[in-house]
Design an enzyme around this catalytic site. Structure first.
Site, PDB file in Angstrom:
ATOM      1  N   TYR A  60       2.923 -22.388 -31.159  1.00 52.15           N
ATOM      2  CA  TYR A  60       2.694 -20.961 -31.402  1.00 52.15           C
ATOM      3  C   TYR A  60       2.590 -20.642 -32.883  1.00 52.15           C
ATOM      4  CZ  TYR A  60       3.995 -20.036 -26.510  1.00 52.15           C
ATOM      5  OH  TYR A  60       4.062 -19.991 -25.145  1.00 52.15           O
ATOM      6  N   LEU A 248       1.352  -9.402 -17.222  1.00 56.78           N
ATOM      7  CA  LEU A 248       0.319  -8.376 -17.382  1.00 56.78           C
ATOM      8  C   LEU A 248      -1.075  -8.980 -17.569  1.00 56.78           C
ATOM      9  CD1 LEU A 248       2.200  -5.769 -19.621  1.00 56.78           C
ATOM     10  CD2 LEU A 248       1.729  -5.661 -17.164  1.00 56.78           C
ATOM     11  N   PHE A 250      -2.637 -11.038 -19.697  1.00 50.21           N
ATOM     12  CA  PHE A 250      -3.287 -10.873 -21.006  1.00 50.21           C
ATOM     13  C   PHE A 250      -3.734  -9.431 -21.236  1.00 50.21           C
ATOM     14  CE2 PHE A 250      -4.772 -15.060 -23.078  1.00 50.21           C
ATOM     15  CZ  PHE A 250      -3.527 -15.629 -22.895  1.00 50.21           C
ATOM     16  N   GLY A 251      -2.979  -8.485 -20.714  1.00 49.84           N
ATOM     17  CA  GLY A 251      -3.284  -7.080 -20.917  1.00 49.84           C
ATOM     18  C   GLY A 251      -4.194  -6.467 -19.881  1.00 49.84           C
ATOM     19  N   LEU A 253      -3.666  -6.086 -16.777  1.00 51.66           N
ATOM     20  CA  LEU A 253      -2.905  -5.254 -15.847  1.00 51.66           C
ATOM     21  C   LEU A 253      -2.225  -4.078 -16.530  1.00 51.66           C
ATOM     22  CD1 LEU A 253      -1.587  -8.056 -13.499  1.00 51.66           C
ATOM     23  CD2 LEU A 253      -3.263  -6.279 -12.938  1.00 51.66           C
ATOM     24  N   THR A 254      -2.668  -3.755 -17.731  1.00 50.12           N
ATOM     25  CA  THR A 254      -2.372  -2.441 -18.310  1.00 50.12           C
ATOM     26  C   THR A 254      -3.515  -1.476 -18.018  1.00 50.12           C
ATOM     27  OG1 THR A 254      -3.458  -2.877 -20.437  1.00 50.12           O
ATOM     28  CG2 THR A 254      -1.141  -3.541 -20.216  1.00 50.12           C
ATOM     29  N   GLY A 255      -4.665  -2.041 -17.629  1.00 45.58           N
ATOM     30  CA  GLY A 255      -5.862  -1.243 -17.368  1.00 45.58           C
ATOM     31  C   GLY A 255      -6.688  -0.952 -18.605  1.00 45.58           C
TER      32      GLY A 255
END
Length: 358
Positions: A60, A248, A250-251, A253-255
């Site tokens: 990372y 989520l 990679f974002g 599922l935030t929409g």
């Protein structure tokens, strides 16, 4: 007042004596999307709100680069040296072969004792600690589908006309056992694994009296539920902990990517990095889940996180953020319990758009 994870919500990780919070702070943005100061704010906020488990890796931040790899561990080490070490459960990972990361230990070429020892010593130095609570293999050395691949390909076993060699799981466990005996590792875990590999690690450990894996860390979210096709039975019968990453997606599922394809995030900032989610049925599934969340007066983020948080087989869910505000929203979703009517609707969508992001 911000939600606080209570001690009664902590769980043992598999058959280990590690008592961990049901939410884990993921750190892959530290050193790329987050500065050290921003990372310190996240770490302090997470610990002050009941999270005691921190997950990182020598590779990372992401995406992995020659000029940034190890930066995340360095940042965490600078923070950790000012903490009470025994209050923190710290996990990191060793990078293996099969990815083009030539700058990490000249390859690395194998998951053998030499590479494990070099990887671990580097992590200990950067993290400024004498031991790692959970030391994980970031991905298998052998040929398996991973990171957006979804089919096993036997041709990957060959290198020209010769069978590819890989360090056996038995030899990997023997090497890790030495590091456990030396007190540098408390427990071992595996990541991005398949069912065959998980059972081999368990079988060999028991037959040869070698360290038993405490956990498996794999992707799991509303649009990637593939491990329900058999892996969850292993978790149950073998008493193995499960660490869910990317809740989520990679974002997705935030929409946010439904509204603006240029929305700032890993998917748009790092082209080609999110191949798991670059598949045709992802957006239709996300739209359906977003509509369902709105129907129940919830944000998609809240519903997606609550779904993962409270699955019976999830020991802890790894959340990553680029701001304390995001962390707050993610942690507060833990207090939500989805009603059966909503869970039934999720299953109907799942059967219509099954695992669009394997």
């Amino acid at each position: 007042m911000s939600y606080y994870i209570e001690k009664q919500d902590y769980r043992n990780l598999g058959q280990s004596n590690l008592l961990i919070s049901p939410i884990t702070l993921g750190t892959m943005t530290f050193g790329e999307q987050n500065t050290e100061a921003e990372a310190f704010l996240q770490l302090d906020w997470a610990i002050s709100h009941g999270i005691n488990f921190i997950d990182t890796a020598e590779m990372y931040p992401v995406p992995p680069k020659e000029n940034t790899f190890t930066a995340t561990e360095i940042i965490i080490g600078n923070w950790l040296k000012k903490q009470k070490r025994d209050d923190i459960v710290l996990a990191t990972k060793a990078a293996g072969p099969r990815r083009s990361l030539h700058w990490i230990r000249n390859g690395p070429k194998a998951f053998d004792e030499q590479n494990f020892r070099a990887a671990l010593e580097g992590s200990l130095k950067r993290l400024q600690t004498d031991y790692i609570d959970l030391y994980q293999l970031h991905w298998p050395e052998r040929n398996v589908p991973m990171f957006g691949q979804y089919k096993f390909d036997p041709s990957g076993e060959m290198e020209g006309s010769k069978l590819k060699e890989w360090v056996s799981i038995n030899e990997q466990l023997e090497a890790l056992a030495k590091l456990v005996q030396e007190g540098k590792i408390k427990y071992i875990g595996i990541s991005n694994e398949q069912s065959w590999g998980v059972m081999e690690f368990i079988r060999i450990a028991r037959e040869k009296n070698l360290p038993l894996i405490a956990s498996v860390q794999n992707c799991y979210n509303l649009i990637n539920r593939g491990l329900e096709f058999g892996m969850t039975e292993i978790f149950y019968r073998e008493k193995i902990g499960f660490l869910a990453y990317s809740p989520l997606a990679f974002g997705h599922l935030t929409g946010k990517y439904l509204k603006n394809i240029d929305e700032k995030g890993r998917v748009t900032l790092f082209k080609g990095f999110a191949q798991r989610y670059d598949k045709p049925n992802v957006f239709p599934a996300v739209r359906a889940y977003e509509a369902l969340a709105l129907k129940h007066d919830m944000t998609l983020t809240e519903m997606a996180l609550a779904f993962v948080y409270h699955q019976w087989f999830v020991t802890s869910t790894i959340i990553g953020a680029t701001s304390v505000d995001q962390l707050k929203e993610n942690i507060e979703a833990f207090k939500r319990r989805l009603p059966q009517e909503l869970l039934d609707d999720i299953e109907r969508i799942h059967l219509t758009h099954m695992n669009p992001a394997p």
